[in-house]
Design a protein around this motif. Structure first.
Motif, PDB file in Angstrom:
ATOM      1  N   VAL A  88      17.735  -4.010  16.379  1.00  0.00           N
ATOM      2  CA  VAL A  88      16.310  -3.836  16.616  1.00  0.00           C
ATOM      3  C   VAL A  88      15.798  -5.092  17.298  1.00  0.00           C
ATOM      4  O   VAL A  88      16.378  -6.167  17.154  1.00  0.00           O
ATOM      5  CB  VAL A  88      15.501  -3.577  15.316  1.00  0.00           C
ATOM      6  CG1 VAL A  88      15.849  -2.256  14.692  1.00  0.00           C
ATOM      7  CG2 VAL A  88      15.673  -4.707  14.319  1.00  0.00           C
ATOM      8  N   MET A  89      14.756  -4.943  18.066  1.00  0.00           N
ATOM      9  CA  MET A  89      14.094  -6.084  18.704  1.00  0.00           C
ATOM     10  C   MET A  89      12.930  -6.472  17.796  1.00  0.00           C
ATOM     11  O   MET A  89      12.174  -5.603  17.352  1.00  0.00           O
ATOM     12  CB  MET A  89      13.560  -5.714  20.081  1.00  0.00           C
ATOM     13  CG  MET A  89      14.618  -5.279  21.070  1.00  0.00           C
ATOM     14  SD  MET A  89      15.760  -6.581  21.524  1.00  0.00           S
ATOM     15  CE  MET A  89      14.731  -7.593  22.540  1.00  0.00           C
ATOM     16  N   THR A  90      12.785  -7.764  17.532  1.00  0.00           N
ATOM     17  CA  THR A  90      11.690  -8.223  16.683  1.00  0.00           C
ATOM     18  C   THR A  90      10.722  -9.063  17.496  1.00  0.00           C
ATOM     19  O   THR A  90      11.120  -9.822  18.378  1.00  0.00           O
ATOM     20  CB  THR A  90      12.196  -9.053  15.487  1.00  0.00           C
ATOM     21  OG1 THR A  90      12.804 -10.245  15.974  1.00  0.00           O
ATOM     22  CG2 THR A  90      13.177  -8.269  14.651  1.00  0.00           C
ATOM     23  N   PHE A  91       9.462  -8.904  17.172  1.00  0.00           N
ATOM     24  CA  PHE A  91       8.384  -9.669  17.796  1.00  0.00           C
ATOM     25  C   PHE A  91       7.480 -10.155  16.671  1.00  0.00           C
ATOM     26  O   PHE A  91       7.075  -9.366  15.809  1.00  0.00           O
ATOM     27  CB  PHE A  91       7.575  -8.787  18.756  1.00  0.00           C
ATOM     28  CG  PHE A  91       8.377  -8.263  19.901  1.00  0.00           C
ATOM     29  CD1 PHE A  91       8.433  -8.951  21.100  1.00  0.00           C
ATOM     30  CD2 PHE A  91       9.088  -7.077  19.781  1.00  0.00           C
ATOM     31  CE1 PHE A  91       9.175  -8.470  22.165  1.00  0.00           C
ATOM     32  CE2 PHE A  91       9.834  -6.585  20.838  1.00  0.00           C
ATOM     33  CZ  PHE A  91       9.882  -7.285  22.025  1.00  0.00           C
ATOM     34  N   ARG A  92       7.158 -11.424  16.688  1.00  0.00           N
ATOM     35  CA  ARG A  92       6.238 -11.966  15.677  1.00  0.00           C
ATOM     36  C   ARG A  92       4.837 -11.463  15.967  1.00  0.00           C
ATOM     37  O   ARG A  92       4.352 -11.541  17.097  1.00  0.00           O
ATOM     38  CB  ARG A  92       6.252 -13.490  15.695  1.00  0.00           C
ATOM     39  CG  ARG A  92       7.536 -14.094  15.211  1.00  0.00           C
ATOM     40  CD  ARG A  92       7.590 -15.612  15.277  1.00  0.00           C
ATOM     41  NE  ARG A  92       6.524 -16.218  16.026  1.00  0.00           N
ATOM     42  CZ  ARG A  92       5.767 -17.230  15.582  1.00  0.00           C
ATOM     43  NH1 ARG A  92       5.985 -17.745  14.403  1.00  0.00           N
ATOM     44  NH2 ARG A  92       4.822 -17.729  16.328  1.00  0.00           N
ATOM     45  N   LEU A  93       4.180 -10.934  14.950  1.00  0.00           N
ATOM     46  CA  LEU A  93       2.809 -10.453  15.117  1.00  0.00           C
ATOM     47  C   LEU A  93       1.884 -11.585  15.560  1.00  0.00           C
ATOM     48  O   LEU A  93       0.963 -11.357  16.349  1.00  0.00           O
ATOM     49  CB  LEU A  93       2.305  -9.818  13.820  1.00  0.00           C
ATOM     50  CG  LEU A  93       2.995  -8.503  13.439  1.00  0.00           C
ATOM     51  CD1 LEU A  93       2.581  -8.073  12.040  1.00  0.00           C
ATOM     52  CD2 LEU A  93       2.716  -7.416  14.454  1.00  0.00           C
ATOM     53  N   MET A  94       2.164 -12.798  15.111  1.00  0.00           N
ATOM     54  CA  MET A  94       1.336 -13.946  15.509  1.00  0.00           C
ATOM     55  C   MET A  94       1.482 -14.228  17.002  1.00  0.00           C
ATOM     56  O   MET A  94       0.525 -14.631  17.660  1.00  0.00           O
ATOM     57  CB  MET A  94       1.686 -15.187  14.688  1.00  0.00           C
ATOM     58  CG  MET A  94       1.329 -15.061  13.207  1.00  0.00           C
ATOM     59  SD  MET A  94      -0.410 -14.684  12.917  1.00  0.00           S
ATOM     60  CE  MET A  94      -1.162 -16.186  13.479  1.00  0.00           C
ATOM     61  N   ASP A  95       2.678 -14.023  17.557  1.00  0.00           N
ATOM     62  CA  ASP A  95       2.875 -14.206  18.994  1.00  0.00           C
ATOM     63  C   ASP A  95       2.123 -13.132  19.772  1.00  0.00           C
ATOM     64  O   ASP A  95       1.488 -13.419  20.792  1.00  0.00           O
ATOM     65  CB  ASP A  95       4.361 -14.172  19.359  1.00  0.00           C
ATOM     66  CG  ASP A  95       5.113 -15.402  18.888  1.00  0.00           C
ATOM     67  OD1 ASP A  95       4.467 -16.441  18.613  1.00  0.00           O
ATOM     68  OD2 ASP A  95       6.359 -15.323  18.782  1.00  0.00           O
ATOM     69  N   ILE A  96       2.200 -11.894  19.300  1.00  0.00           N
ATOM     70  CA  ILE A  96       1.460 -10.810  19.950  1.00  0.00           C
ATOM     71  C   ILE A  96      -0.031 -11.116  19.911  1.00  0.00           C
ATOM     72  O   ILE A  96      -0.728 -10.970  20.918  1.00  0.00           O
ATOM     73  CB  ILE A  96       1.767  -9.457  19.285  1.00  0.00           C
ATOM     74  CG1 ILE A  96       3.257  -9.103  19.433  1.00  0.00           C
ATOM     75  CG2 ILE A  96       0.888  -8.352  19.874  1.00  0.00           C
ATOM     76  CD1 ILE A  96       3.695  -7.905  18.602  1.00  0.00           C
TER      77      ILE A  96
END
Length: 169
Positions: A88-96
């Protein structure tokens, strides 16, 4: 109680577990934790749908009138961190949050839920999920979905560039 001061450079150069700990402390202190239930287990990759470019174009049509949701969608076209089996690809919500300039993580979550809903309509499958979340402030998507979003963005930019270079008749 003892306090310490770290520069941005020191934080950037710190080992990953230290950066993650600092991130969690800042999130907790500022009350920026995402609105997900703590007792919920992390979603499994099998619940996520690998979306094609056509799927993403359909989702974009559904959310086109909501600019923050469009921004969040294209933010997930950036390279993320891939892990797990299946991956899975993960993205930090804080970065978004930072990149989209939204007011708080709750708005990011609202946009992601809009995208999830749009995908269920595009796929005509109420169990289809564009993304999932973990309890540590990350958004999870299928790697193919990230590639499809990036491809859709690139295609749109190429069309826009071509439209600019076509001489008017």
């Amino acid at each position: 109680m003892t306090g310490i001061t770290l520069t941005a450079e020191q934080i950037r150069n710190a080992p990953a577990p230290v950066r993650q700990w600092i991130e969690q402390e800042v999130i907790a202190t500022l009350g920026l934790a995402p609105r997900t239930p703590e007792a919920a287990p992390p979603p499994q990759a099998a619940h996520l749908v690998a979306c094609s470019v056509e799927d993403m174009a359909g989702v974009l049509e559904h959310i086109r009138g909501v600019l923050p949701a469009v921004n969040v969608l294209f933010e997930l076209g950036r390279p993320g961190i891939s892990f797990g089996r299946p991956a899975v690809m993960t993205f930090r919500l804080m970065d978004i949050l930072h990149h989209t300039r939204l007011q708080d993580v709750g708005l990011v979550m609202t946009c992601l839920e809009m995208i999830n809903q749009a995908l269920t309509e595009v796929k005509k499958d109420p169990s289809a999920r564009f993304c999932g979340f973990d309890n540590e402030g990350h958004c999870l998507i299928a790697p193919q979905t990230q590639v499809s979003i990036a491809t859709l963005w690139q295609t749109m930019m190429e069309r826009q560039q071509a439209a600019r270079t076509v001489p008017a008749a």
